[in-house]
Design a protein around this motif. Structure first.
Motif, PDB file in Angstrom:
ATOM      1  N   MET A 219      48.864  48.470  36.448  1.00  0.00           N
ATOM      2  CA  MET A 219      47.615  48.937  37.423  1.00  0.00           C
ATOM      3  C   MET A 219      45.871  48.820  36.685  1.00  0.00           C
ATOM      4  N   ALA A 220      45.831  49.557  35.783  1.00  0.00           N
ATOM      5  CA  ALA A 220      45.137  50.063  34.832  1.00  0.00           C
ATOM      6  C   ALA A 220      44.481  48.779  34.625  1.00  0.00           C
ATOM      7  N   ARG A 221      45.067  48.069  33.619  1.00  0.00           N
ATOM      8  CA  ARG A 221      44.877  46.689  33.321  1.00  0.00           C
ATOM      9  C   ARG A 221      44.428  46.067  34.632  1.00  0.00           C
ATOM     10  N   ALA A 222      44.932  45.736  35.136  1.00  0.00           N
ATOM     11  CA  ALA A 222      44.943  45.350  36.560  1.00  0.00           C
ATOM     12  C   ALA A 222      43.585  44.694  36.789  1.00  0.00           C
ATOM     13  N   VAL A 223      43.328  46.089  36.709  1.00  0.00           N
ATOM     14  CA  VAL A 223      41.696  46.321  37.562  1.00  0.00           C
ATOM     15  C   VAL A 223      40.519  46.075  36.555  1.00  0.00           C
ATOM     16  N   ILE A 224      40.748  46.472  35.198  1.00  0.00           N
ATOM     17  CA  ILE A 224      40.490  45.800  33.621  1.00  0.00           C
ATOM     18  C   ILE A 224      40.002  44.629  33.969  1.00  0.00           C
ATOM     19  N   GLY A 225      41.212  43.444  34.272  1.00  0.00           N
ATOM     20  CA  GLY A 225      41.501  42.102  33.947  1.00  0.00           C
ATOM     21  C   GLY A 225      40.817  41.110  35.511  1.00  0.00           C
ATOM     22  N   MET A 226      40.480  42.607  36.422  1.00  0.00           N
ATOM     23  CA  MET A 226      39.759  41.788  37.370  1.00  0.00           C
ATOM     24  C   MET A 226      38.284  41.820  37.198  1.00  0.00           C
ATOM     25  N   LEU A 227      37.818  42.426  36.549  1.00  0.00           N
ATOM     26  CA  LEU A 227      36.146  42.892  36.188  1.00  0.00           C
ATOM     27  C   LEU A 227      35.929  41.689  34.921  1.00  0.00           C
TER      28      LEU A 227
END
Length: 304
Positions: free
Chosen positions: A264-272
Motif C-alpha cells: 500500500m505504501a509503495r502504491a501510494v508513492i508510485g501514484m505520486l
C-alpha cells in the motif's frame, strides 16, 4: 533529486575506461537509463557502466553491490546485474562507479506481466532463493526491512498528498490496509536477505513474464514482507494467492498482512511519482502511475 554538476556523457565514460579499464574502452557506449541514484550506460552487448549522479548516497550503494552481489547472484534463478569491475574515484570523475553484466528485458512499469501464473511462480522462486538468513555483517536498510510502524508518518503524508491531488477516491480503505499491517505481529525470525526495492521499474519482463531483477542498491537484511509486497505491485489480478502457494517457507498470515501494508505504501508513492511525471514535475515518472493504481485497486479490495 540533486543532480550532479558534472555532465555524464559517452565521452566521459570512455575516458574513465581508458584510465582504469583500457581493455574495455573500445566497446560501443550508449545511454541505457537514468535512474534515481545512477546513470546506466551500455557497454557493448553484455556489460553496463553504472555511475552515481543524482544522490549523495549512491556511492555507498554501489560499493555495497560490489561487495555482496557476486556471492548472491549464483544462488538466484533470475539474472541480476553482477559487478565485474570497480571504478575508483579520480580527478576526472570524483565518485566510484561499477561495470556490471547487462540484463536484457523491459522494465515492468513499461511492459507489464501478461502471463500471470508463470510470473507468480517465477517471483516466488526468486524470493525463496533470495530470502535466506543474512550473515551478521549484512547491511541494514535505508528505513526498510524494520518495523513497518517506523514509516507511519511518511505513509500518512504521502496518502494526504495523493488525496489532495485527487488520486485516491477511498483513502479510508487505504488507511485500513495500512492499519491492519502495522498492527500485525512483527517479524521475529532471523533477518533475511532483501532486495528492498522491488517496484515494477526494477523488475524486467520478457515474453509476458519475469526475466530479470535489477538495482540492488537497497540490498539489506530484515523482514521478508518488504519484498513479498512485490506480488501486489507486479502481478495481474487473481495471482497473488498462486505466488504465496509457491513461496517457501510459506508466509504466515502476519507476514502477509505486513506485506499488504508495504505494498500500500509503495502504491501510494508510485501514484505520486506517476502523477508528477504526467505533469512534468522533477523526479516524476509517468509510467509508474498505471501499475500503482492497479495495485491500489487490488489492495483496497482486501479491506472491503
Amino acid at each position: 533529486m540533486t543532480h550532479a554538476e558534472l555532465e555524464i556523457t559517452a565521452e566521459l565514460v570512455r575516458d574513465l575506461l581508458r584510465d582504469q579499464h583500457p581493455d574495455l574502452a573500445g566497446h560501443p557506449i550508449r545511454l541505457g537509463a537514468r535512474g534515481w541514484d545512477n546513470q546506466l550506460w551500455r557497454l557493448g552487448d553484455d556489460l553496463a557502466v553504472r555511475l552515481p549522479w543524482a544522490t549523495g548516497s549512491a556511492d555507498e550503494l554501489l560499493r555495497k553491490e560490489h561487495a555482496w552481489l557476486p556471492g548472491l547472484a549464483p544462488l538466484l534463478p533470475l539474472p541480476i546485474p553482477v559487478p565485474q569491475r570497480f571504478g575508483e574515484p579520480s580527478a576526472r570523475f570524483p565518485r566510484p562507479w561499477l561495470i556490471t553484466t547487462w540484463v536484457p528485458g523491459s522494465p515492468a512499469d513499461q511492459t507489464p506481466v501478461t502471463r500471470g501464473a508463470e510470473a507468480a511462480e517465477s517471483l516466488a522462486a526468486f524470493l525463496t532463493a533470495l530470502h535466506r538468513p543474512a550473515p551478521g555483517g549484512a547491511p541494514t536498510g535505508r528505513n526498510r526491512g524494520g518495523p513497518l510502524a517506523d514509516g507511519a508518518e511518511g505513509f500518512a503524508g504521502a496518502l494526504a498528498e495523493a488525496v489532495e491531488r485527487g488520486l485516491i477516491e477511498d483513502p479510508e480503505a487505504g488507511r485500513a490496509v495500512w492499519h491492519d499491517a502495522v498492527t500485525a505481529p512483527p517479524w521475529t525470525g532471523a533477518p533475511r536477505w532483501l532486495h528492498a526495492d522491488l517496484h515494477p521499474a526494477n523488475v524486467l519482463t520478457g515474453d509476458g513474464t519475469l526475466c530479470g531483477v535489477i538495482d540492488f542498491g537497497d540490498l539489506c537484511a530484515g523482514d521478508p514482507a518488504y519484498d513479498l509486497a512485490a506480488a501486489w505491485l507486479l502481478l495481474p489480478d487473481d495471482t497473488v494467492e498462486r505466488f504465496y502457494a509457491a513461496y517457501r517457507p510459506a508466509a504466515d498470515p502476519a507476514t502477509q498482512r505486513r506485506a499488504r501494508g508495504c505494498a500500500m505504501a509503495r502504491a501510494v508513492i508510485g501514484m505520486l511519482i506517476g502523477d508528477a511525471g504526467v505533469h512534468g514535475e522533477p523526479g516524476g515518472k509517468a509510467t509508474w502511475g498505471p501499475p500503482a493504481r492497479a495495485a491500489l485497486r487490488r489492495l483496497i479490495a482486501t479491506a472491503r
